[in-house]
Design a protein around this motif. Structure first.
Motif, PDB file in Angstrom:
ATOM      1  N   MET A 208       0.907  -1.171   0.153  1.00 51.68           N
ATOM      2  CA  MET A 208      -0.053   0.049  -0.003  1.00 51.68           C
ATOM      3  C   MET A 208       0.743   1.172  -0.109  1.00 51.68           C
ATOM      4  SD  MET A 208      -3.138   0.997   2.887  1.00 51.68           S
ATOM      5  CE  MET A 208      -2.118   1.103   4.122  1.00 51.68           C
ATOM      6  N   ASP A 209       0.859   2.212  -1.136  1.00 54.23           N
ATOM      7  CA  ASP A 209       1.414   3.347  -1.122  1.00 54.23           C
ATOM      8  C   ASP A 209       0.757   4.581  -0.718  1.00 54.23           C
ATOM      9  OD1 ASP A 209       3.940   2.079  -2.192  1.00 54.23           O
ATOM     10  OD2 ASP A 209       3.126   2.125  -4.233  1.00 54.23           O
ATOM     11  N   ILE A 210       0.011   4.233   0.346  1.00 57.47           N
ATOM     12  CA  ILE A 210      -0.720   5.475   1.121  1.00 57.47           C
ATOM     13  C   ILE A 210       0.045   6.237   2.193  1.00 57.47           C
ATOM     14  CG2 ILE A 210      -2.969   5.826   2.353  1.00 57.47           C
ATOM     15  CD1 ILE A 210      -3.464   4.271  -0.287  1.00 57.47           C
ATOM     16  N   ILE A 211       0.009   7.376   1.867  1.00 62.58           N
ATOM     17  CA  ILE A 211       0.769   8.374   2.798  1.00 62.58           C
ATOM     18  C   ILE A 211      -0.357   9.329   3.582  1.00 62.58           C
ATOM     19  CG2 ILE A 211       2.133  10.420   2.823  1.00 62.58           C
ATOM     20  CD1 ILE A 211       3.092   9.492   0.060  1.00 62.58           C
ATOM     21  N   ILE A 212      -0.063   9.079   4.952  1.00 59.31           N
ATOM     22  CA  ILE A 212      -0.983  10.004   5.769  1.00 59.31           C
ATOM     23  C   ILE A 212      -0.142  11.342   6.284  1.00 59.31           C
ATOM     24  CG2 ILE A 212      -2.288  10.056   8.025  1.00 59.31           C
ATOM     25  CD1 ILE A 212      -3.160   7.889   5.961  1.00 59.31           C
ATOM     26  N   ARG A 213      -0.676  12.364   6.104  1.00 62.51           N
ATOM     27  CA  ARG A 213      -0.051  13.652   6.317  1.00 62.51           C
ATOM     28  C   ARG A 213      -1.032  14.825   6.445  1.00 62.51           C
ATOM     29  NH1 ARG A 213      -1.087  16.597   1.884  1.00 62.51           N
ATOM     30  NH2 ARG A 213      -1.131  15.784  -0.175  1.00 62.51           N
ATOM     31  N   PRO A 214      -0.671  15.900   7.007  1.00 68.26           N
ATOM     32  CA  PRO A 214      -1.606  16.927   6.935  1.00 68.26           C
ATOM     33  C   PRO A 214      -2.074  17.559   5.726  1.00 68.26           C
ATOM     34  CG  PRO A 214       0.522  17.365   8.312  1.00 68.26           C
ATOM     35  CD  PRO A 214       0.594  16.372   7.490  1.00 68.26           C
ATOM     36  N   ALA A 215      -3.460  17.890   5.730  1.00 69.07           N
ATOM     37  CA  ALA A 215      -4.085  18.390   4.636  1.00 69.07           C
ATOM     38  C   ALA A 215      -3.598  19.554   4.286  1.00 69.07           C
ATOM     39  CB  ALA A 215      -5.773  18.528   4.687  1.00 69.07           C
ATOM     40  N   THR A 216      -3.671  19.830   2.768  1.00 72.45           N
ATOM     41  CA  THR A 216      -3.318  21.225   2.369  1.00 72.45           C
ATOM     42  C   THR A 216      -4.510  22.116   1.909  1.00 72.45           C
ATOM     43  OG1 THR A 216      -2.789  20.426   0.032  1.00 72.45           O
ATOM     44  CG2 THR A 216      -1.055  20.537   1.617  1.00 72.45           C
TER      45      THR A 216
ATOM     46  N   GLY B  46      -9.818  11.052   5.198  1.00 73.65           N
ATOM     47  CA  GLY B  46      -9.190  11.823   6.265  1.00 73.65           C
ATOM     48  C   GLY B  46      -9.869  11.866   7.477  1.00 73.65           C
ATOM     49  N   VAL B  47      -9.215  12.568   8.516  1.00 76.26           N
ATOM     50  CA  VAL B  47      -9.558  12.621   9.935  1.00 76.26           C
ATOM     51  C   VAL B  47      -9.170  14.018  10.337  1.00 76.26           C
ATOM     52  CG1 VAL B  47      -7.535  11.442  10.662  1.00 76.26           C
ATOM     53  CG2 VAL B  47      -9.743  11.312  12.080  1.00 76.26           C
ATOM     54  N   THR B  48     -10.024  14.284  11.655  1.00 75.87           N
ATOM     55  CA  THR B  48      -9.679  15.694  12.317  1.00 75.87           C
ATOM     56  C   THR B  48      -9.085  15.128  13.517  1.00 75.87           C
ATOM     57  OG1 THR B  48     -11.533  16.787  11.185  1.00 75.87           O
ATOM     58  CG2 THR B  48     -10.378  17.724  13.268  1.00 75.87           C
TER      59      THR B  48
ATOM     60  N   ILE C 244      -7.108   1.910   5.017  1.00 76.16           N
ATOM     61  CA  ILE C 244      -7.115   3.434   4.950  1.00 76.16           C
ATOM     62  C   ILE C 244      -7.605   3.917   6.299  1.00 76.16           C
ATOM     63  CG2 ILE C 244      -7.560   5.751   4.002  1.00 76.16           C
ATOM     64  CD1 ILE C 244      -7.471   3.911   1.275  1.00 76.16           C
ATOM     65  N   GLY C 245      -8.730   3.562   6.740  1.00 78.52           N
ATOM     66  CA  GLY C 245      -9.424   4.027   7.973  1.00 78.52           C
ATOM     67  C   GLY C 245      -8.506   3.695   8.991  1.00 78.52           C
ATOM     68  N   GLU C 246      -7.711   2.319   9.031  1.00 74.83           N
ATOM     69  CA  GLU C 246      -7.002   2.177  10.333  1.00 74.83           C
ATOM     70  C   GLU C 246      -5.755   2.976  10.111  1.00 74.83           C
ATOM     71  OE1 GLU C 246      -4.706  -1.755  11.906  1.00 74.83           O
ATOM     72  OE2 GLU C 246      -6.498  -2.208  10.829  1.00 74.83           O
ATOM     73  N   ALA C 247      -5.263   3.151   9.055  1.00 77.89           N
ATOM     74  CA  ALA C 247      -4.086   3.866   9.044  1.00 77.89           C
ATOM     75  C   ALA C 247      -4.259   5.516   9.480  1.00 77.89           C
ATOM     76  CB  ALA C 247      -3.550   4.096   7.661  1.00 77.89           C
ATOM     77  N   LEU C 248      -5.440   6.001   9.090  1.00 74.25           N
ATOM     78  CA  LEU C 248      -5.705   7.360   9.776  1.00 74.25           C
ATOM     79  C   LEU C 248      -5.965   7.511  11.341  1.00 74.25           C
ATOM     80  CD1 LEU C 248      -8.378   8.392   6.846  1.00 74.25           C
ATOM     81  CD2 LEU C 248      -5.888   9.676   7.514  1.00 74.25           C
ATOM     82  N   VAL C 249      -6.495   6.345  11.776  1.00 71.20           N
ATOM     83  CA  VAL C 249      -6.756   6.061  13.190  1.00 71.20           C
ATOM     84  C   VAL C 249      -5.270   6.035  14.036  1.00 71.20           C
ATOM     85  CG1 VAL C 249      -7.714   5.128  15.438  1.00 71.20           C
ATOM     86  CG2 VAL C 249      -8.984   5.279  13.063  1.00 71.20           C
ATOM     87  N   ARG C 250      -4.527   5.113  13.373  1.00 73.44           N
ATOM     88  CA  ARG C 250      -2.994   4.933  13.908  1.00 73.44           C
ATOM     89  C   ARG C 250      -2.427   6.380  13.735  1.00 73.44           C
ATOM     90  NH1 ARG C 250      -1.127  -0.251  14.662  1.00 73.44           N
ATOM     91  NH2 ARG C 250      -2.351  -1.875  13.912  1.00 73.44           N
ATOM     92  N   ALA C 251      -2.548   6.988  12.846  1.00 73.93           N
ATOM     93  CA  ALA C 251      -1.914   8.291  12.729  1.00 73.93           C
ATOM     94  C   ALA C 251      -2.401   9.162  13.889  1.00 73.93           C
ATOM     95  CB  ALA C 251      -2.300   9.075  11.472  1.00 73.93           C
ATOM     96  N   CYS C 252      -3.599   9.218  14.179  1.00 73.25           N
ATOM     97  CA  CYS C 252      -4.192   9.867  15.398  1.00 73.25           C
ATOM     98  C   CYS C 252      -3.432   9.423  16.792  1.00 73.25           C
ATOM     99  CB  CYS C 252      -5.610  10.010  15.400  1.00 73.25           C
ATOM    100  SG  CYS C 252      -6.328  10.960  14.088  1.00 73.25           S
ATOM    101  N   VAL C 253      -3.339   8.038  16.835  1.00 73.28           N
ATOM    102  CA  VAL C 253      -3.177   7.742  18.219  1.00 73.28           C
ATOM    103  C   VAL C 253      -1.330   8.029  18.093  1.00 73.28           C
ATOM    104  CG1 VAL C 253      -2.095   5.472  18.954  1.00 73.28           C
ATOM    105  CG2 VAL C 253      -4.228   5.605  18.332  1.00 73.28           C
ATOM    106  N   GLU C 254      -0.890   8.093  17.056  1.00 72.80           N
ATOM    107  CA  GLU C 254       0.793   8.563  17.178  1.00 72.80           C
ATOM    108  C   GLU C 254       0.879   9.998  17.623  1.00 72.80           C
ATOM    109  OE1 GLU C 254       2.453   7.604  13.241  1.00 72.80           O
ATOM    110  OE2 GLU C 254       2.021   5.436  13.575  1.00 72.80           O
ATOM    111  N   ARG C 255       0.072  10.721  17.094  1.00 69.87           N
ATOM    112  CA  ARG C 255      -0.087  12.197  17.544  1.00 69.87           C
ATOM    113  C   ARG C 255      -0.251  12.408  18.824  1.00 69.87           C
ATOM    114  NH1 ARG C 255       0.270  12.034  12.194  1.00 69.87           N
ATOM    115  NH2 ARG C 255       0.941  14.069  10.913  1.00 69.87           N
ATOM    116  N   ALA C 256      -1.295  11.819  19.425  1.00 68.87           N
ATOM    117  CA  ALA C 256      -1.749  11.884  20.486  1.00 68.87           C
ATOM    118  C   ALA C 256      -0.669  11.409  21.583  1.00 68.87           C
ATOM    119  CB  ALA C 256      -2.911  10.984  21.011  1.00 68.87           C
ATOM    120  N   ARG C 257       0.215  10.340  21.286  1.00 65.39           N
ATOM    121  CA  ARG C 257       1.105   9.965  22.172  1.00 65.39           C
ATOM    122  C   ARG C 257       2.332  10.795  22.097  1.00 65.39           C
ATOM    123  NH1 ARG C 257       0.283   3.806  20.643  1.00 65.39           N
ATOM    124  NH2 ARG C 257      -0.828   3.059  22.653  1.00 65.39           N
ATOM    125  N   ALA C 258       2.374  11.698  21.106  1.00 67.97           N
ATOM    126  CA  ALA C 258       3.397  12.561  21.072  1.00 67.97           C
ATOM    127  C   ALA C 258       3.182  13.975  21.660  1.00 67.97           C
ATOM    128  CB  ALA C 258       3.696  13.103  19.377  1.00 67.97           C
TER     129      ALA C 258
END
Length: 168
Positions: free
Chosen positions: A1-9, A66-68, A101-115
């Motif tokens: 999967m070549d999906i990138i999770i990043r901030p929206a522009t 996406g996710v907020t 993709i949904g799981e990748a977005l949730v994981r990104a939120c978990v990583e951000r929360a931990r940071a």
């Protein structure tokens, strides 16, 4: 999967707003279809991005979802308390579902929360019918917190949102 999770522009806001609105409409998550007041909130990514972090999943420059992410009970938070981050408005384009993709977005939120220093949890609200999302949350360690279930529109008895939390 070549999906990138990043901030929206900003040039992606309209696309993400439409993906989110279509996802909620197609999944029957809005009470009044195109007239639902929340539909405008789902489409208004610029407003969300001004008050929180909006993340997108992209593949070859195509927005797939996406996710907020709302750190530490920011102004976009509905249920987060002190020391908690909140995740909102998770949506994946219907044509891109089933690819993680949904799981990748949730994981990104978990990583951000931990940071975020001092964060002790990540919380979210979900509708009863969002069974696929519930499975993602539970697989990633979220647990139901029924004492925090709430209704954003008290005049609609059947709109109680379920809550989940993850201890960091």
């Amino acid at each position: 999967m070549d999906i990138i999770i990043r901030p929206a522009t900003p040039d992606e806001y309209e696309t993400l707003g439409e993906i989110t609105a279509r996802a909620y409409l197609r999944d029957g998550l809005l009470d009044f279809g195109d007239d639902d007041a929340y539909l405008g909130e789902l489409r208004n990514v610029a407003k969300r991005a001004a008050a929180a972090e909006v993340l997108v999943a992209v593949e070859r420059d195509r927005v797939l979802g996406g996710v907020t992410f709302v750190p530490d009970g920011g102004p976009m938070a509905d249920i987060a308390g002190p020391g908690e981050a909140e995740m909102r408005m998770l949506a994946v384009d219907h044509a891109a579902r089933g690819r993680g993709i949904g799981e990748a977005l949730v994981r990104a939120c978990v990583e951000r929360a931990r940071a975020v220093p001092g964060q002790r949890g990540l919380v979210l609200s979900t509708q009863r019918s969002m069974h696929t999302a519930h499975r993602i949350y539970e697989r990633l360690g979220f647990t139901r917190s029924p004492d925090r279930d709430w209704n954003p529109l008290p005049h609609l008895d059947d709109l109680t949102l379920l809550t989940y939390q993850l201890t960091l």
